[in-house]
Design a protein around this motif. Structure first.
Motif, PDB file in Angstrom:
ATOM      1  N   ASP A 130     -18.609  -3.598  19.152  1.00 25.63           N
ATOM      2  CA  ASP A 130     -18.375  -4.881  19.804  1.00 25.63           C
ATOM      3  C   ASP A 130     -17.524  -5.798  18.927  1.00 25.63           C
ATOM      4  OD1 ASP A 130     -19.726  -4.241  22.062  1.00 25.63           O
ATOM      5  OD2 ASP A 130     -21.553  -5.337  21.566  1.00 25.63           O
ATOM      6  N   ILE A 131     -16.509  -6.384  19.536  1.00 27.69           N
ATOM      7  CA  ILE A 131     -15.642  -7.327  18.830  1.00 27.69           C
ATOM      8  C   ILE A 131     -16.449  -8.503  18.315  1.00 27.69           C
ATOM      9  CG2 ILE A 131     -13.598  -8.803  19.077  1.00 27.69           C
ATOM     10  CD1 ILE A 131     -12.844  -6.962  21.496  1.00 27.69           C
ATOM     11  N   LYS A 132     -17.488  -8.871  19.038  1.00 24.27           N
ATOM     12  CA  LYS A 132     -18.276 -10.059  18.684  1.00 24.27           C
ATOM     13  C   LYS A 132     -18.922  -9.941  17.312  1.00 24.27           C
ATOM     14  CE  LYS A 132     -22.843  -8.864  20.562  1.00 24.27           C
ATOM     15  NZ  LYS A 132     -23.956  -9.308  21.403  1.00 24.27           N
ATOM     16  N   LEU A 141     -14.828 -10.845  24.011  1.00 30.03           N
ATOM     17  CA  LEU A 141     -15.541 -10.368  22.837  1.00 30.03           C
ATOM     18  C   LEU A 141     -16.292  -9.066  23.093  1.00 30.03           C
ATOM     19  CD1 LEU A 141     -17.057 -13.703  21.454  1.00 30.03           C
ATOM     20  CD2 LEU A 141     -14.927 -12.551  20.786  1.00 30.03           C
ATOM     21  N   HIS A 142     -16.055  -8.440  24.234  1.00 32.38           N
ATOM     22  CA  HIS A 142     -16.751  -7.202  24.560  1.00 32.38           C
ATOM     23  C   HIS A 142     -15.749  -6.081  24.721  1.00 32.38           C
ATOM     24  CE1 HIS A 142     -19.405  -4.329  26.641  1.00 32.38           C
ATOM     25  NE2 HIS A 142     -20.384  -4.999  26.083  1.00 32.38           N
ATOM     26  N   VAL A 173     -32.759 -12.024  30.582  1.00 32.93           N
ATOM     27  CA  VAL A 173     -31.337 -12.171  30.274  1.00 32.93           C
ATOM     28  C   VAL A 173     -31.208 -12.453  28.777  1.00 32.93           C
ATOM     29  CG1 VAL A 173     -29.199 -13.415  30.801  1.00 32.93           C
ATOM     30  CG2 VAL A 173     -30.939 -13.089  32.583  1.00 32.93           C
ATOM     31  N   HIS A 174     -30.637 -11.512  28.063  1.00 31.13           N
ATOM     32  CA  HIS A 174     -30.492 -11.642  26.611  1.00 31.13           C
ATOM     33  C   HIS A 174     -29.258 -12.471  26.253  1.00 31.13           C
ATOM     34  CE1 HIS A 174     -33.660  -8.618  25.848  1.00 31.13           C
ATOM     35  NE2 HIS A 174     -33.257  -8.163  27.025  1.00 31.13           N
ATOM     36  N   ASP A 175     -28.236 -12.372  27.062  1.00 29.37           N
ATOM     37  CA  ASP A 175     -27.048 -13.212  26.908  1.00 29.37           C
ATOM     38  C   ASP A 175     -26.205 -13.069  28.161  1.00 29.37           C
ATOM     39  OD1 ASP A 175     -24.961 -11.056  26.675  1.00 29.37           O
ATOM     40  OD2 ASP A 175     -25.987 -10.606  24.796  1.00 29.37           O
ATOM     41  N   VAL A 176     -25.202 -13.926  28.297  1.00 27.54           N
ATOM     42  CA  VAL A 176     -24.262 -13.826  29.416  1.00 27.54           C
ATOM     43  C   VAL A 176     -22.858 -13.613  28.864  1.00 27.54           C
ATOM     44  CG1 VAL A 176     -25.590 -15.043  31.171  1.00 27.54           C
ATOM     45  CG2 VAL A 176     -24.250 -16.362  29.543  1.00 27.54           C
ATOM     46  N   LEU A 177     -22.776 -12.813  27.819  1.00 24.55           N
ATOM     47  CA  LEU A 177     -21.518 -12.556  27.122  1.00 24.55           C
ATOM     48  C   LEU A 177     -20.423 -12.074  28.058  1.00 24.55           C
ATOM     49  CD1 LEU A 177     -19.882 -12.017  24.464  1.00 24.55           C
ATOM     50  CD2 LEU A 177     -20.886  -9.726  24.484  1.00 24.55           C
ATOM     51  N   TYR A 222     -20.876 -14.244  18.749  1.00 22.69           N
ATOM     52  CA  TYR A 222     -21.669 -14.564  19.949  1.00 22.69           C
ATOM     53  C   TYR A 222     -22.960 -13.767  19.923  1.00 22.69           C
ATOM     54  CZ  TYR A 222     -22.559 -15.826  24.863  1.00 22.69           C
ATOM     55  OH  TYR A 222     -23.086 -16.343  26.031  1.00 22.69           O
ATOM     56  N   GLU A 223     -24.085 -14.453  20.013  1.00 21.81           N
ATOM     57  CA  GLU A 223     -25.392 -13.810  20.102  1.00 21.81           C
ATOM     58  C   GLU A 223     -26.283 -14.590  21.054  1.00 21.81           C
ATOM     59  OE1 GLU A 223     -26.423 -10.962  18.729  1.00 21.81           O
ATOM     60  OE2 GLU A 223     -24.514 -10.658  17.671  1.00 21.81           O
ATOM     61  N   GLY A 224     -27.000 -13.844  21.907  1.00 17.23           N
ATOM     62  CA  GLY A 224     -28.015 -14.483  22.734  1.00 17.23           C
ATOM     63  C   GLY A 224     -29.259 -14.797  21.941  1.00 17.23           C
TER      64      GLY A 224
END
Length: 350
Positions: free
Chosen positions: A185-187, A96-97, A85-89, A261-263
């Motif tokens: 990506d908005i993030k 942000l997606h 799991v790299h992130d749970v964005l 946001y970053e994992g």
């Protein structure tokens, strides 16, 4: 028993982000003579059909072996599985997606079942581990943190290599540049970065350009930033070949990554490895990953971003300090350690 690898994403995506991570691990498994089998659809599928293949076809092809799903998703009914799991964005910050609605629905349904049923979870930062534990009440001992590592091509480049890349991407040879990598990506927060650039003093913009790299960045800018025109000094390279990135990083007066946001956040580590001074946001995993190797700014505050850029471009001693600290920090990330930790985790369940 060999390891089966869910290679759905690897087969049908360009080698950036997660696919690049997968390729790095495969290279390490090969170097260790660790046996594995890649499993992927027989033909190219769209996103929805690929997820359906993953849930309904893949389980039947992975019987009697441990399955590694390395790309944030996996068949939630398969128990004999390790998932990265790299992130749970999509669940944590769906705003942000780009494709937030459909992706949010999918992951909200899948994640609780996948995390509860799988044998173990690999993740790329303590930040992401903490979000998984908080959102899904997963015990700490089920989750192993293994940091990502830049490919070995990321190292300081020669002046001739930098000059060649400048020529290839039509960058002015006698001007410095601030580099940022972006996407749809908005993030990635390019809107605030461009606004920060606009309010910088003109004498700075007289000597430096803001270079935005990424296949669709210019289209995103024109469609979403509500600007009458592209600000002076902002240039777009389009997609940059992997082989050109080290020289592009090395030639930068500053690399800035103001993500919301970053994992993990691999580009700042790649830039530090190439000797570029780095600015990152003070959000999510980035302070953990970059440590004192990067200057931190508030990504929601345009004035903070602008002040960070100005401070590095005006203060040579600060820039040189960031170069040295970034290079030192980049040594913390070991490809050998990353591979060993993955293999140790797989063998725990085989």
């Amino acid at each position: 028993m060999t390891l089966n690898i869910n290679a759905r994403l690897l087969k049908h995506n360009s080698l950036s982000g997660i696919p690049r991570y997968i390729q790095g691990i495969l290279k390490g498994l090969d170097a260790r003579n660790f046996e594995y089998t890649l499993l992927y659809p027989d033909k190219k599928l769209n996103v929805i059909k690929a997820h359906l293949w993953e849930q309904f076809i893949l389980p039947g092809r992975s019987k009697n072996s441990l399955l590694w799903s390395p790309a944030n998703s996996g068949p939630f009914r398969v128990h004999n599985q390790v998932v990265t799991v790299h992130d749970v964005l999509h669940v944590d910050r769906p705003d942000l997606h780009v494709n937030s609605f459909l992706a949010g629905k999918l992951y909200k349904f899948m994640y609780p079942r996948l995390f509860k049923n799988c044998l173990g979870i690999l993740t790329v930062s303590n930040y992401t581990k903490s979000r998984i534990m908080e959102l899904y009440k997963i015990p700490s001992e089920k989750i192993k943190v293994v940091y990502e590592t830049p490919a070995d091509i990321f190292k300081p480049c020669s002046e001739s290599e930098i000059k060649a890349v400048r020529e290839k991407y039509k960058l002015t040879q006698d001007r410095g540049y601030v580099l940022s990598l972006g996407s749809l990506d908005i993030k990635k927060n390019l809107k605030n970065l461009i606004k920060a650039w606009q309010i910088l003093d003109n004498y700075i913009k007289k000597d430096f350009d803001l270079i935005l790299s990424g296949q669709e960045v210019e289209r995103m800018t024109l469609e979403r930033l509500e600007l009458d025109k592209i600000p002076d000094g902002v240039k777009f390279t389009g997609f940059v070949d992997d082989k050109d990135l080290p020289a592009l990083y090395s030639g930068a007066s500053l690399f800035i990554f103001p993500s919301l946001y970053e994992g993990f956040g691999l580009p700042p580590v790649e830039a530090m490895s190439c000797g570029a001074p780095v600015i990152v946001s003070n959000a999510t995993s980035l302070p953990e990953i970059c440590g004192d190797g990067a200057l931190q700014v508030d990504p929601y505050d345009i004035e903070s971003i602008a002040a960070g850029i100005k401070s590095v471009l005006e203060d040579n001693s600060l820039a040189e300090s960031l170069r040295a600290k970034g290079l030192a920090r980049s040594k913390f990330f070991s490809w050998e350690h990353e591979i060993d930790e993955h293999i140790e985790f797989f063998r725990r369940f085989i």
